[in-house]
Design a protein around this motif. Structure first.
Motif, PDB file in Angstrom:
ATOM      1  N   ARG A 272      61.337 -36.801  84.706  1.00  0.00           N
ATOM      2  CA  ARG A 272      60.137 -36.446  85.483  1.00  0.00           C
ATOM      3  C   ARG A 272      60.458 -35.379  86.524  1.00  0.00           C
TER       4      ARG A 272
ATOM      5  N   ASP B 131      58.376 -36.395  80.460  1.00  0.00           N
ATOM      6  CA  ASP B 131      57.526 -37.282  81.266  1.00  0.00           C
ATOM      7  C   ASP B 131      56.704 -36.340  82.156  1.00  0.00           C
TER       8      ASP B 131
ATOM      9  N   GLY C  78      55.446 -33.608  84.388  1.00  0.00           N
ATOM     10  CA  GLY C  78      56.001 -32.359  84.884  1.00  0.00           C
ATOM     11  C   GLY C  78      57.035 -31.719  83.967  1.00  0.00           C
TER      12      GLY C  78
ATOM     13  N   THR D 127      51.740 -40.489  72.680  1.00  0.00           N
ATOM     14  CA  THR D 127      51.433 -41.439  73.759  1.00  0.00           C
ATOM     15  C   THR D 127      49.916 -41.608  73.887  1.00  0.00           C
TER      16      THR D 127
ATOM     17  N   PHE E  59      44.719 -35.201  82.885  1.00  0.00           N
ATOM     18  CA  PHE E  59      44.437 -34.459  81.652  1.00  0.00           C
ATOM     19  C   PHE E  59      45.681 -33.652  81.266  1.00  0.00           C
TER      20      PHE E  59
ATOM     21  N   ASN F 171      49.633 -34.365  79.244  1.00  0.00           N
ATOM     22  CA  ASN F 171      49.982 -34.769  77.877  1.00  0.00           C
ATOM     23  C   ASN F 171      49.257 -36.064  77.489  1.00  0.00           C
ATOM     24  N   VAL F 172      49.382 -37.102  78.305  1.00  0.00           N
ATOM     25  CA  VAL F 172      48.841 -38.413  77.915  1.00  0.00           C
ATOM     26  C   VAL F 172      47.315 -38.425  77.993  1.00  0.00           C
TER      27      VAL F 172
ATOM     28  N   VAL G 184      44.831 -33.319  89.065  1.00  0.00           N
ATOM     29  CA  VAL G 184      45.293 -33.290  90.457  1.00  0.00           C
ATOM     30  C   VAL G 184      44.336 -32.495  91.353  1.00  0.00           C
TER      31      VAL G 184
ATOM     32  N   ASN H 142      52.575 -45.049  83.778  1.00  0.00           N
ATOM     33  CA  ASN H 142      53.505 -46.133  84.103  1.00  0.00           C
ATOM     34  C   ASN H 142      53.183 -46.663  85.492  1.00  0.00           C
TER      35      ASN H 142
HETATM   36  N1  LIG Z   1      54.510 -37.899  78.284  1.00  0.00           N
HETATM   37  C1  LIG Z   1      54.748 -39.069  77.702  1.00  0.00           C
HETATM   38  O1  LIG Z   1      55.047 -39.145  76.490  1.00  0.00           O
HETATM   39  C2  LIG Z   1      54.605 -40.338  78.466  1.00  0.00           C
HETATM   40  C3  LIG Z   1      54.095 -40.372  79.744  1.00  0.00           C
HETATM   41  N2  LIG Z   1      53.868 -41.584  80.354  1.00  0.00           N
HETATM   42  C4  LIG Z   1      53.286 -41.656  81.685  1.00  0.00           C
HETATM   43  O2  LIG Z   1      51.982 -41.086  81.681  1.00  0.00           O
HETATM   44  C5  LIG Z   1      51.695 -40.512  82.967  1.00  0.00           C
HETATM   45  C6  LIG Z   1      51.298 -39.058  82.776  1.00  0.00           C
HETATM   46  O3  LIG Z   1      52.364 -38.367  82.130  1.00  0.00           O
HETATM   47  P1  LIG Z   1      52.128 -36.976  81.381  1.00  0.00           P
HETATM   48  O4  LIG Z   1      50.755 -36.899  80.833  1.00  0.00           O
HETATM   49  O5  LIG Z   1      53.295 -36.791  80.504  1.00  0.00           O
HETATM   50  O6  LIG Z   1      52.271 -35.962  82.591  1.00  0.00           O
HETATM   51  P2  LIG Z   1      51.720 -34.452  82.690  1.00  0.00           P
HETATM   52  O7  LIG Z   1      52.553 -33.796  83.715  1.00  0.00           O
HETATM   53  O8  LIG Z   1      51.595 -33.837  81.349  1.00  0.00           O
HETATM   54  O9  LIG Z   1      50.218 -34.650  83.248  1.00  0.00           O
HETATM   55  C7  LIG Z   1      49.945 -35.305  84.447  1.00  0.00           C
HETATM   56  C8  LIG Z   1      48.452 -35.184  84.719  1.00  0.00           C
HETATM   57  O10 LIG Z   1      48.141 -35.984  85.861  1.00  0.00           O
HETATM   58  C9  LIG Z   1      47.331 -35.197  86.714  1.00  0.00           C
HETATM   59  N3  LIG Z   1      47.436 -35.677  88.090  1.00  0.00           N
HETATM   60  C10 LIG Z   1      48.452 -35.551  88.955  1.00  0.00           C
HETATM   61  N4  LIG Z   1      48.107 -36.070  90.139  1.00  0.00           N
HETATM   62  C11 LIG Z   1      46.847 -36.543  90.010  1.00  0.00           C
HETATM   63  C12 LIG Z   1      45.931 -37.169  90.879  1.00  0.00           C
HETATM   64  N5  LIG Z   1      46.243 -37.411  92.144  1.00  0.00           N
HETATM   65  N6  LIG Z   1      44.719 -37.532  90.392  1.00  0.00           N
HETATM   66  C13 LIG Z   1      44.374 -37.271  89.119  1.00  0.00           C
HETATM   67  N7  LIG Z   1      45.187 -36.669  88.250  1.00  0.00           N
HETATM   68  C14 LIG Z   1      46.407 -36.305  88.694  1.00  0.00           C
HETATM   69  C15 LIG Z   1      47.846 -33.782  86.535  1.00  0.00           C
HETATM   70  O11 LIG Z   1      46.918 -32.814  87.018  1.00  0.00           O
HETATM   71  C16 LIG Z   1      47.994 -33.762  85.020  1.00  0.00           C
HETATM   72  O12 LIG Z   1      46.726 -33.540  84.421  1.00  0.00           O
HETATM   73  C17 LIG Z   1      52.961 -40.746  83.807  1.00  0.00           C
HETATM   74  O13 LIG Z   1      52.828 -41.960  84.498  1.00  0.00           O
HETATM   75  C18 LIG Z   1      54.054 -40.882  82.751  1.00  0.00           C
HETATM   76  O14 LIG Z   1      55.169 -41.613  83.224  1.00  0.00           O
HETATM   77  C19 LIG Z   1      54.120 -42.767  79.722  1.00  0.00           C
HETATM   78  C20 LIG Z   1      54.643 -42.781  78.465  1.00  0.00           C
HETATM   79  C21 LIG Z   1      55.014 -41.575  77.767  1.00  0.00           C
END
Ligand SMILES: NC(=O)C1=CN([C@@H]2O[C@H](COP(=O)(O)OP(=O)(O)OC[C@H]3O[C@@H](n4cnc5c(N)ncnc54)[C@H](O)[C@@H]3O)[C@@H](O)[C@H]2O)C=CC1
Ligand SMILES: O=C(O)CCC(=O)C(=O)O
Length: 408
Positions: A65, A137, A139, A181, A210, A212-213, A234, A308
């Motif tokens: 991350r 994960d 970022g 995911t 919005f 990856n997940v 965000v 998570n």
């Molecule tokens: N990428 C993966 O394969 C996996 C990710 N996860 C979990 O899913 C979650 C998201 O991960 P990713 O999608 O990979 O990250 P990412 O970096 O691709 O996307 C994160 C998203 O969250 C948004 N965000 C950040 N702060 C925010 C806020 N205060 N309010 C609303 N939205 C906000 C960002 O603008 C972005 O759209 C994390 O908790 C990660 O640990 C869990 C399993 C696998």
């Protein structure tokens, strides 16, 4: 939070003191400092961590991350949850997680590359395809994984694709990993709707995040005929009563970098978004967003934990008491990612590529099996879905430790 959840489940399982200690504490915590030259010429020191919770059932697996709030405690909690996730899905892995305290959105591609390569070099003695296998994960993405592959392989003298998962397809990544995911979150949300005798087609959903997940959760739910009413990132949140056009939204985000300003949608307060009426609420961004303060105000029927740790123990107490929301706990709900990562690792050892259809169909079979295990354990024992999922997982790990003997 992770430790409090563990203690609760260890009490429920009646784990003896020896196994409790062995399961609770991480095997290795690695912290490094990394001097990195910024584009300005200045050298900045970054802090990074990798926590390997345990290696009892196989190599450590889990994401890396990049976020300003990363610290050792957060990484250790995420590593513990990875442990339970891999055990629940019956993957031959222990859990790990890594993180670097940085703001990737304010860094150039060159700075990110130098930081990633330096981190890889610093932790080189502690990683390997049979020791610790990282993945994306928050970022980070497939480009980050490509740099790690290159740095590790340059050191080895030959290409070692199995050093990470979530790589680009051209470097022996797996079909289906990018969407795995979110696909899993949507698939399990539909399983939970079925289980609760609610229709999937025409159901409504709200998604926080919005990236990856969140984005792939939205696309897959939309493909099932679910109306995505609200989405946030965000920078803000948007709403459309009759459902957002998520494919047009993808193009808008590709152009502007945010969901904010999307035509055909109204802005909505991001905190209010979580409490709007909907069938499925999917927090897919940060941890600790469902709290003791807002849990009583949720108006969803299914809480699908894509992120998570999105739900605090105080919120869990409120939700347990309410009893009207089916929670799909994080270690089950977002397990699609690590499961397809496992498929990628297996394909790398086989020097073979499976099709997307093969990958997603194997994924759905494994997710459905774990979903059934968790829901029937919860019904049989009269416990929450989270306690059920963590009990199955922690017992699997404790049994493996006991079987290996005193000093695994
Ligand atoms: N990428 C993966 O394969 C996996 C990710 N996860 C979990 O899913 C979650 C998201 O991960 P990713 O999608 O990979 O990250 P990412 O970096 O691709 O996307 C994160 C998203 O969250 C948004 N965000 C950040 N702060 C925010 C806020 N205060 N309010 C609303 N939205 C906000 C960002 O603008 C972005 O759209 C994390 O908790 C990660 O640990 C869990 C399993 C696998
Ligand atoms: O794909 C992986 O190995 C791990 C994904 C991850 O970090 C997670 O499930 O939280």
């Amino acid at each position: 939070m992770a430790a409090a959840q563990f203690d609760r489940v260890a009490d429920f399982l009646n784990l003896n003191d020896e196994l409790r200690e062995r399961c609770k504490w991480p095997k290795r915590l690695i912290s490094v400092t990394m001097p990195v030259k910024l584009d300005s010429g200045e050298v900045k020191v970054f802090f990074g961590h990798r926590v390997q919770h345990h290696l009892t059932r196989g190599p450590v697996k889990g994401g890396l991350r990049y976020h300003p709030a990363v610290d050792l405690g957060e990484v250790a909690a995420l590593a513990m949850w990875m442990n339970w996730k891999c055990a629940l899905m019956d993957l031959p892995y222990g859990g790990g997680k890594g993180g670097i305290t940085c703001d990737p959105r304010s860094m150039s591609i060159g700075e990110l590359e130098r930081l990633t390569r330096r981190f890889t070099m610093e932790i080189l003695p502690f990683i390997g395809p049979e020791i610790d296998v990282m993945a994306p994960d928050m970022g980070t993405n497939e480009q980050t994984m490509a740099w790690i592959t290159d740095t590790y392989s340059t050191h080895a003298g030959y290409l070692v694709p199995s050093i990470v998962t979530g790589k680009p397809l051209g470097l022996q990544g797996s079909a289906g990993r990018a969407q795995a995911t979110g696909h899993g979150v949507a698939f399990l949300a539909s399983s939970a709707l079925h289980k609760n005798n609610l229709p999937v087609e025409g159901a409504s959903a709200v998604i926080q995040g919005f990236g990856n997940v969140g984005s792939h959760t939205a696309y897959t739910l939309a493909s099932y005929g679910v109306k995505i009413r609200g989405i946030s990132d965000v920078q803000g949140a948007i709403w459309h009563d009759r459902g957002l056009d998520v494919h047009a939204l993808r193009e808008h985000v590709a152009k502007t970098g945010t969901v904010v300003g999307f035509a055909n949608a109204e802005p909505i307060d991001p905190d209010q978004l979580l409490c709007q009426p909907c069938d499925v609420l999917a927090p897919c961004a940060l941890d600790r967003v469902i709290t003791g303060d807002n849990a009583g105000k949720l108006q969803c029927k299914i809480l699908a934990e894509g992120a998570n740790g999105p739900t605090t123990p105080e919120a869990d107490a409120v939700l347990d008491q309410r009893g009207d929301i089916h929670v799909i706990p994080d270690i089950l709900c977002n397990a699609g990612g690590v499961t397809v990562s496992y498929f990628e690792w297996v394909q790398n050892f086989q020097h073979f590529q499976w099709t997307e259809r093969e990958v997603l169909s194997k994924l759905e079979t494994m997710l459905q099996r774990s979903f059934e295990k968790v829901t029937s354990f919860a019904a049989r024992q009269g416990v929450s879905q989270r306690v059920a999922a963590q009990s199955i997982a922690i017992k699997t790990v404790a049994d493996a430790k006991a079987q290996r003997g005193m000093f695994p």
